[in-house]
Design a protein around this motif. Structure first.
Motif, PDB file in Angstrom:
ATOM      1  N   ALA A  98       0.828  -1.210   0.000  1.00 23.57           N
ATOM      2  CA  ALA A  98       0.000   0.000   0.000  1.00 23.57           C
ATOM      3  C   ALA A  98       0.863   1.260   0.000  1.00 23.57           C
ATOM      4  CB  ALA A  98      -0.926   0.000   1.214  1.00 23.57           C
ATOM      5  N   LEU A  99       1.998   1.209   0.653  1.00 22.85           N
ATOM      6  CA  LEU A  99       2.910   2.343   0.653  1.00 22.85           C
ATOM      7  C   LEU A  99       3.602   2.509  -0.692  1.00 22.85           C
ATOM      8  CD1 LEU A  99       4.601   1.998   4.158  1.00 22.85           C
ATOM      9  CD2 LEU A  99       3.498   4.061   3.300  1.00 22.85           C
ATOM     10  N   TYR A 100       3.975   1.404  -1.309  1.00 20.86           N
ATOM     11  CA  TYR A 100       4.813   1.448  -2.509  1.00 20.86           C
ATOM     12  C   TYR A 100       4.043   1.701  -3.798  1.00 20.86           C
ATOM     13  CZ  TYR A 100       8.180   0.017  -6.052  1.00 20.86           C
ATOM     14  OH  TYR A 100       9.001  -0.018  -7.143  1.00 20.86           O
ATOM     15  N   LEU A 101       2.894   1.063  -3.949  1.00 25.21           N
ATOM     16  CA  LEU A 101       2.186   1.076  -5.236  1.00 25.21           C
ATOM     17  C   LEU A 101       1.694   2.470  -5.604  1.00 25.21           C
ATOM     18  CD1 LEU A 101       0.113  -2.220  -4.936  1.00 25.21           C
ATOM     19  CD2 LEU A 101       2.156  -1.821  -6.317  1.00 25.21           C
ATOM     20  N   ASN A 160      15.693   6.869  -3.910  1.00 26.75           N
ATOM     21  CA  ASN A 160      14.683   5.868  -4.253  1.00 26.75           C
ATOM     22  C   ASN A 160      15.352   4.500  -4.280  1.00 26.75           C
ATOM     23  OD1 ASN A 160      12.701   4.231  -5.421  1.00 26.75           O
ATOM     24  ND2 ASN A 160      11.902   5.894  -6.664  1.00 26.75           N
ATOM     25  N   ILE A 161      14.965   3.624  -3.368  1.00 28.60           N
ATOM     26  CA  ILE A 161      15.570   2.291  -3.304  1.00 28.60           C
ATOM     27  C   ILE A 161      14.755   1.255  -4.069  1.00 28.60           C
ATOM     28  CG2 ILE A 161      16.698   2.769  -1.109  1.00 28.60           C
ATOM     29  CD1 ILE A 161      14.503   1.173   0.280  1.00 28.60           C
ATOM     30  N   GLY A 162      13.712   1.713  -4.758  1.00 28.46           N
ATOM     31  CA  GLY A 162      12.939   0.830  -5.629  1.00 28.46           C
ATOM     32  C   GLY A 162      12.222  -0.291  -4.894  1.00 28.46           C
ATOM     33  N   LEU A 163      12.212  -1.468  -5.514  1.00 26.11           N
ATOM     34  CA  LEU A 163      11.480  -2.606  -4.955  1.00 26.11           C
ATOM     35  C   LEU A 163      12.072  -3.115  -3.641  1.00 26.11           C
ATOM     36  CD1 LEU A 163      10.642  -4.651  -8.179  1.00 26.11           C
ATOM     37  CD2 LEU A 163       9.001  -3.596  -6.604  1.00 26.11           C
ATOM     38  N   TRP A 164      13.310  -2.741  -3.352  1.00 19.31           N
ATOM     39  CA  TRP A 164      13.893  -3.139  -2.073  1.00 19.31           C
ATOM     40  C   TRP A 164      13.086  -2.582  -0.904  1.00 19.31           C
ATOM     41  CZ3 TRP A 164      17.156  -6.893  -1.304  1.00 19.31           C
ATOM     42  CH2 TRP A 164      18.025  -7.280  -2.325  1.00 19.31           C
ATOM     43  N   PHE A 165      12.322  -1.528  -1.185  1.00 23.87           N
ATOM     44  CA  PHE A 165      11.529  -0.909  -0.121  1.00 23.87           C
ATOM     45  C   PHE A 165      10.549  -1.898   0.493  1.00 23.87           C
ATOM     46  CE2 PHE A 165       7.556   1.157   1.162  1.00 23.87           C
ATOM     47  CZ  PHE A 165       8.010   2.062   2.101  1.00 23.87           C
ATOM     48  N   ILE A 166       9.967  -2.769  -0.323  1.00 18.47           N
ATOM     49  CA  ILE A 166       8.910  -3.671   0.168  1.00 18.47           C
ATOM     50  C   ILE A 166       9.433  -4.641   1.222  1.00 18.47           C
ATOM     51  CG2 ILE A 166       7.250  -5.458  -0.480  1.00 18.47           C
ATOM     52  CD1 ILE A 166       6.876  -4.001  -3.135  1.00 18.47           C
ATOM     53  N   PRO A 167      10.495  -5.449   0.937  1.00 21.28           N
ATOM     54  CA  PRO A 167      10.968  -6.353   2.005  1.00 21.28           C
ATOM     55  C   PRO A 167      11.527  -5.610   3.214  1.00 21.28           C
ATOM     56  CG  PRO A 167      12.477  -6.367   0.129  1.00 21.28           C
ATOM     57  CD  PRO A 167      11.246  -5.636  -0.312  1.00 21.28           C
ATOM     58  N   ILE A 168      12.164  -4.457   2.980  1.00 22.54           N
ATOM     59  CA  ILE A 168      12.692  -3.679   4.109  1.00 22.54           C
ATOM     60  C   ILE A 168      11.551  -3.188   4.989  1.00 22.54           C
ATOM     61  CG2 ILE A 168      13.844  -1.526   4.733  1.00 22.54           C
ATOM     62  CD1 ILE A 168      15.662  -1.932   2.307  1.00 22.54           C
ATOM     63  N   ALA A 169      10.486  -2.682   4.362  1.00 33.84           N
ATOM     64  CA  ALA A 169       9.337  -2.182   5.117  1.00 33.84           C
ATOM     65  C   ALA A 169       8.680  -3.310   5.918  1.00 33.84           C
ATOM     66  CB  ALA A 169       8.322  -1.545   4.172  1.00 33.84           C
ATOM     67  N   VAL A 170       8.565  -4.490   5.324  1.00 32.53           N
ATOM     68  CA  VAL A 170       7.978  -5.636   6.028  1.00 32.53           C
ATOM     69  C   VAL A 170       8.786  -5.957   7.285  1.00 32.53           C
ATOM     70  CG1 VAL A 170       7.513  -8.115   5.899  1.00 32.53           C
ATOM     71  CG2 VAL A 170       6.910  -6.632   3.978  1.00 32.53           C
TER      72      VAL A 170
END
Length: 356
Positions: A127-130, A151-161
């Motif tokens: 929800a944050l990334y999309l 901008n760290i791109g898709l790495w944001f998702i696993p880091i945020a989790v």
């Protein structure tokens, strides 16, 4: 800021009212906490103390945010959704840990709880990334000291989790002494309230949300002061820890979370170090050895002879200084998050709603 401070005051008063009712309700229905026998012996006197006090905070924040900080500010649905989801998980876990429960594990198993938390955190990270209208369109942006916005791109998702799950568990681990978690949550949300207010442009809705939580946590301390009349329980600790992580991620200042939430981080790391070292030494030498007298860290100092109020007050003092340092770092290294302020309309400049 006026709206944020008024919401904090309203949350304080409302939580006091709800808290008085909840303490009586919990006592009447015997919603008492079981205490693990392997903890400090001084804690055994707390057996039967009402728990699930986090409902006082969560209910107040949900009601006030829905009434005064949600319409046309739909980004607030994310921290609210995470708060409610983790509160439900923690509430069920608390129910299984009551004095009348037959649960041998004092609640959910650690593995089951971990995977549920991971699932909720993954949805929140998406929800944050999309991009809009599917999410808040953060695109993996983060404020890095000396560098600026990256901008760290898709790495944001696993880091945020990982951040959401770690901080949620860290707050839960810290909630082992009267007022310890409540005080440090008050300080951490207060720090992020100031940071989001001073951001360029101001994230005023996130500021109002943070101070709403501050007011509710402050009122909770009225009933959680030593000796506690009610415990926060997993319902409150898991929910507020996950929400704090989401606020940090939403503000793009999550690199400051280990500073602002230093007490939570150290408490969690002490438990990880103790567990890991015990298992390794048992494999290596045939018997487990310990780094601390007992983990988490607040129990270590208790066994050194510190009283519970001493441990709490000294940890809170550390948390206070850490919050001030975190705010100062945000001011020193924060950079404007808009390309140009010259041609932007007042409506755009007034509210970015916690998105990009």
């Amino acid at each position: 800021m006026a709206r944020a401070l008024l919401l904090a005051a309203a949350a304080f008063v409302l939580t006091l009212i709800v808290g008085a009712w909840w303490v009586q309700f919990a006592r009447k229905h015997k919603l008492g906490k079981r205490i693990r026998p392997d903890g400090p012996q001084s804690h055994l006197v707390k057996v039967g103390t009402p728990t699930m006090g986090g409902i006082m905070i969560v209910s107040t924040v949900v009601v006030l945010t829905a009434l005064f900080n949600l319409v046309d500010r739909w980004s607030m649905l994310l921290p609210l959704g995470v708060m409610v989801s983790f509160a439900v998980l923690g509430g069920i876990d608390d129910w299984l840990s009551l004095t009348g429960s037959r649960s041998k594990t004092h609640g959910f198993t650690a593995k089951f709880k971990f995977w549920i938390m991971m699932a909720v955190a993954f949805v929140a990270s998406l929800a944050l990334y999309l991009p809009q209208p599917y999410g808040l369109e953060h695109e993996g942006l983060v404020q890095i000291p000396f560098v600026g916005e990256v901008n760290i791109g898709l790495w944001f998702i696993p880091i945020a989790v990982l951040i959401i799950v770690f901080i949620s568990n860290a707050v839960n681990i810290t909630d082992g002494l009267d007022s310890l978690a409540g005080w440090n949550l008050t300080l951490a949300f207060g720090a992020y309230g100031v940071i989001t207010f001073l951001a360029e442009p101001r994230l005023t809705n996130l500021t109002a949300f943070c101070f709403t939580v501050v007011g509710a946590c402050a009122a909770f301390l009225w009933y959680n002061a030593y000796p506690a009349q009610v415990f926060m329980g997993d319902l409150g600790a898991l929910a507020l820890g996950a929400t704090l992580a989401v606020v940090a991620l939403q503000s793009q200042q999550w690199l400051l979370l280990p500073v602002i939430g230093i007490v939570f981080v150290v408490e969690a790391l002490s438990t990880m170090i103790q567990t890991g070292y015990f298992k390794w030494t048992k494999w290596r030498y045939g018997e487990g050895r310990r780094v601390f007298k007992m983990a988490p860290l607040h129990h270590h100092f208790e066994l050194l002879g510190w009283s519970q109020p001493q441990v709490t007050q000294r940890f809170v003092l550390i948390g206070t200084v850490a919050a001030m340092v975190g705010i100062s770092l945000a001011l020193i290294f924060g950079t404007p998050r808009v390309e140009s302020q010259v041609d932007q309309t007042p409506a755009v400049m007034q509210e970015r709603d916690g998105s990009r």
